[in-house]
Design an enzyme around this catalytic site. Structure first.
Site, PDB file in Angstrom:
ATOM      1  N   TYR A  25       6.869  35.998  15.927  1.00 48.26           N
ATOM      2  CA  TYR A  25       8.025  36.241  15.074  1.00 48.26           C
ATOM      3  C   TYR A  25       7.691  36.527  13.606  1.00 48.26           C
ATOM      4  O   TYR A  25       8.576  36.749  12.814  1.00 48.26           O
ATOM      5  CB  TYR A  25       9.058  35.115  15.202  1.00 48.26           C
ATOM      6  CG  TYR A  25       8.571  33.696  14.896  1.00 48.26           C
ATOM      7  CD1 TYR A  25       8.468  33.261  13.580  1.00 48.26           C
ATOM      8  CD2 TYR A  25       8.249  32.818  15.926  1.00 48.26           C
ATOM      9  CE1 TYR A  25       8.045  31.970  13.294  1.00 48.26           C
ATOM     10  CE2 TYR A  25       7.830  31.521  15.650  1.00 48.26           C
ATOM     11  CZ  TYR A  25       7.726  31.098  14.333  1.00 48.26           C
ATOM     12  OH  TYR A  25       7.318  29.832  14.045  1.00 48.26           O
ATOM     13  N   ARG A  64       6.756  27.939   5.237  1.00 48.59           N
ATOM     14  CA  ARG A  64       6.073  27.056   6.187  1.00 48.59           C
ATOM     15  C   ARG A  64       4.815  27.782   6.643  1.00 48.59           C
ATOM     16  O   ARG A  64       4.906  28.790   7.344  1.00 48.59           O
ATOM     17  CB  ARG A  64       7.020  26.811   7.358  1.00 48.59           C
ATOM     18  CG  ARG A  64       6.579  25.790   8.366  1.00 48.59           C
ATOM     19  CD  ARG A  64       7.483  25.839   9.587  1.00 48.59           C
ATOM     20  NE  ARG A  64       7.148  26.976  10.427  1.00 48.59           N
ATOM     21  CZ  ARG A  64       8.018  27.668  11.164  1.00 48.59           C
ATOM     22  NH1 ARG A  64       9.295  27.365  11.150  1.00 48.59           N
ATOM     23  NH2 ARG A  64       7.606  28.676  11.910  1.00 48.59           N
ATOM     24  N   HIS A 105       6.200  26.182  13.572  1.00 48.15           N
ATOM     25  CA  HIS A 105       7.197  25.111  13.482  1.00 48.15           C
ATOM     26  C   HIS A 105       6.621  23.756  13.882  1.00 48.15           C
ATOM     27  O   HIS A 105       6.818  22.753  13.219  1.00 48.15           O
ATOM     28  CB  HIS A 105       8.393  25.464  14.383  1.00 48.15           C
ATOM     29  CG  HIS A 105       9.267  24.300  14.729  1.00 48.15           C
ATOM     30  ND1 HIS A 105      10.062  23.690  13.790  1.00 48.15           N
ATOM     31  CD2 HIS A 105       9.451  23.623  15.891  1.00 48.15           C
ATOM     32  CE1 HIS A 105      10.714  22.680  14.381  1.00 48.15           C
ATOM     33  NE2 HIS A 105      10.360  22.625  15.642  1.00 48.15           N
TER      34      HIS A 105
END
Lengths: 328, 327
Positions: free
Chosen positions: A259, A246, A250
């Site tokens: 992260y 990705r 998100h």
């Protein structure tokens, strides 16, 4: 013979696949831009997963099969018939949005005429629905495949396991398609799965599970084609896991810098399926650099027009909110 | 008319609708060769085969979720949850999916699904085989909830539920399966969803209830009749959507209302019935609205004295009715 030719794909097929990938990417990028410009409150992204999605969708047959996509599966929704305008109407939450009339967030696909079954936000709930569609089709004597997609994090939900087991017991024509992009929001695969691969889980339900490179469109297509043929032969479900990445956070409200490193994201960008597939088509002599430029221009114009249309389109009157709780 | 047991009326409804409509099928745990743990589906697998009387894996969310998918496709599934108490794993499917499918798709998709679940206590079922769970779902727009009281309604409401284009929860009291029998009209018999029934006419007090408690309240009303108190008794039959007109009319008729349910009191269906009366008929009341319900404890215990303590019965209801009549 070419790789795609060996898989039964024509030159037009692969050019069309590439076009869908570019369209999904262009729509995704536009939605993000509109979000950052304050025009759309929330978007989720398919960026980086278009190749896996289009590779999967091309193994299905629009008009015959049912798809129950998760919120990133823009590529699948496009192949099954949604247009750039449909996507933008959904982004702007306008009345004409065919998915929900502006009721749901972007990425919550659904349209009966395209056999895209309406989806929600709680993850994995669509997976048993796909099993139900397959069961119903068998009861009716209709030969079709039910496709459902989800992320690797969602493969931890009870609904995933309950649905896989149900389909396994009854050997139903379902293809479970996991787009493993490495992260469930911030939590990486190693903290999500007790096994190495999502595909390993299929063994527990008595059907095959395969893991493929989600950046290789033709490899995804080949695995999906086999799964679809198996389902149509009455041999039951298959779990196909496509390893993807990705490229965006998100959602428009997420910040992925906490992260994962920028180096990791940059490295993933270099493995983007759009780059690899574009190179493949050029090597095969199917698409010149000039033709790619023209295609990108054409798509940009379509996205511009879709954006302009959707931005101008009407909202539903507020009282529409009261409609369709039950049949009217 | 034929006198039928409540349980047989449920089976008749399933059987007749399955004969009439090939898209109706049953799925659930032990519904096949076992005929269901209560025998509701007994004999059906012999007639319709295992594809339409389908034993599922033991997984309630899949039972609901698969049924929802099949319903979206165009079938009319009847999903059986073995005990209402075990519906919890399916709650996400029922509330997030079935209840919202039509709304969220702007009327493009819908979910003509029936979920049958035996509920209710007084059968030594302890905490997890006795609960009444209608209040949990009662709050959710998009669902309909029916709770038949008689064999005739058990059949008529189930047929209506199967034919309904939206999801219907059909709660059947397991204590009534073989206790209740009454005249069921022969041939096609439907009872409209959303319509309450006056079970007894009276002028002094009104009792509003549903399910097994209707039978207990009828007994109590009989007793009070001999004491000179006449009771209007309204059986809700459908708890979602409530029959507001019938509730208001029943409250106005006597001005004294007792609401009774087996489910515990707080946030129960009775609270909403009470609110409707307060909103629409407050100045017609001659006494504060009274409620007699299960106590607010997690569920009824296995111990027989504690179970009896939980359960309402004709005596407890009669006591509450006397108190209201004397107000």
């Amino acid at each position: 013979m070419s790789r795609h030719g060996e898989l039964g794909l024509s030159d037009d097929d692969v050019r069309s696949m590439y076009r869908y990938m570019l369209m999904a990417r262009a729509l995704d990028e536009r939605l993000w831009l509109l979000n950052r410009a304050g025009k759309i409150p929330f978007v989720v992204s398919c960026k980086g997963q278009e190749g896996a999605q289009v590779g999967a969708a091309f193994a299905l047959k629009a008009g015959r099969d049912y798809v129950l996509p998760y919120y990133r599966d823009l590529g699948v929704a496009l192949v099954f018939g949604q247009t750039a305008t449909d996507v933008m109407l959904s982004g702007f939450a306008k009345w004409e949005d065919p998915n929900s009339g502006g009721r749901q967030m972007p990425g919550h696909f659904g349209s009966r005429k395209h056999r895209i079954v309406t989806g929600s936000s709680p993850v994995s709930t669509q997976i048993p629905h796909a099993v139900g569609v397959a069961l119903a089709a068998r009861l009716r004597g209709e030969r079709l495949v039910a496709y459902t997609s989800f992320g690797e994090g969602s493969s931890n939900q009870g609904d995933f396991h309950e649905a896989c087991n149900f389909a396994g017991v009854h050997r139903l024509p379902v293809v479970f398609f996991c787009e493993n992009n490495g992260y469930a929001i911030s939590v990486p695969v190693k903290k999500q799965l007790g096994c190495e691969r999502v595909a390993d889980r299929a063994a527990g339900y008595g059907f095959p599970g395969v893991t493929v490179d989600g950046n290789d469109v033709l490899v995804v297509y080949a695995a999906m084609k086999e799964a679809v043929e198996r389902a149509l032969r009455g041999e039951g479900p298959t779990l196909v896991e496509a390893l993807t990445y990705r490229l965006n956070p998100h959602s428009s409200d997420d910040d992925d810098r906490v992260y994962r490193t920028r180096e990791e994201v940059e490295e993933a960008k270099s493995r983007d399926a759009i780059i690899a597939f574009g190179q493949y088509l050029q090597t095969q002599g199917l698409l010149s650099e000039e033709a790619v430029d023209d295609l990108r221009k054409e798509i940009a114009q379509l996205v511009d027009a879709a954006t302009a249309y959707a931005e101008k389109a009407s909202y539903a009157p507020p009282e529409e909110a009261l409609k369709y709780v039950y049949a009217e | 008319m034929t006198v039928k047991l409540y349980i047989d009326a449920i089976r008749d409804a399933i059987q007749e609708e399955m004969r009439r409509d090939a898209s109706v099928f049953v799925l659930g745990e032990d519904v096949g060769v076992r005929g269901g743990v209560f025998r509701v589906t007994q004999g059906l697998i012999e007639e319709f085969g295992e594809a339409r009387i389908m034993d599922t894996p033991l997984a309630e969310s899949a039972i609901a979720g698969v049924a929802i998918g099949a319903a979206a496709y165009g079938m009319k599934p009847i999903a059986e949850i073995q005990f209402a108490d075990f519906i919890m794993p399916a709650v996400n499917q029922i509330i997030s999916e079935a209840a919202k499918m039509r709304y969220r798709s702007n009327n493009d998709w819908h979910c003509p699904l029936v979920i049958r679940a035996p509920y209710g206590g007084g059968v030594h079922g302890a905490l997890y085989h006795s609960q009444s769970l209608e209040a949990l779902f009662y709050h959710v727009p998009g669902l309909k909830i029916v709770m038949p009281t008689t064999a005739a309604d058990a059949k008529g409401l189930l047929i209506s539920a199967i034919r309904d284009p939206d999801p219907v929860l059909y709660f059947e009291h397991k204590g009534m399966y073989r206790l209740i029998k009454d005249d069921v009209p022969d041939g096609e018999h439907t009872v409209p969803i959303g319509k309450a029934a006056v079970r007894r006419q009276g002028v002094d007090i009104t009792v509003i209830t549903y399910g097994l408690m209707v039978h207990h309240a009828l007994e109590a009303a009989q007793e009070l009749e001999s004491e000179g108190v006449s009771t209007e008794l309204l059986d809700l039959r459908t708890v979602a959507p409530l029959d507001r007109d019938a509730i208001v009319a029943a409250a106005r008729k006597t001005g004294k209302v007792l609401i009774v349910h087996e489910d515990n009191k707080t946030g129960g269906v009775g609270a909403e019935v009470s609110a409707i009366i307060a909103e629409e008929a407050l100045f017609d009341l001659d006494a504060p609205i009274a409620r007699l319900c299960g106590p607010d404890i997690p569920a009824m215990p296995f111990s027989p004295p504690m179970e009896r303590f939980y359960m309402l019965d004709p005596d407890k209801i009669a006591t509450a009715m006397r108190r209201l009549a004397a107000f």
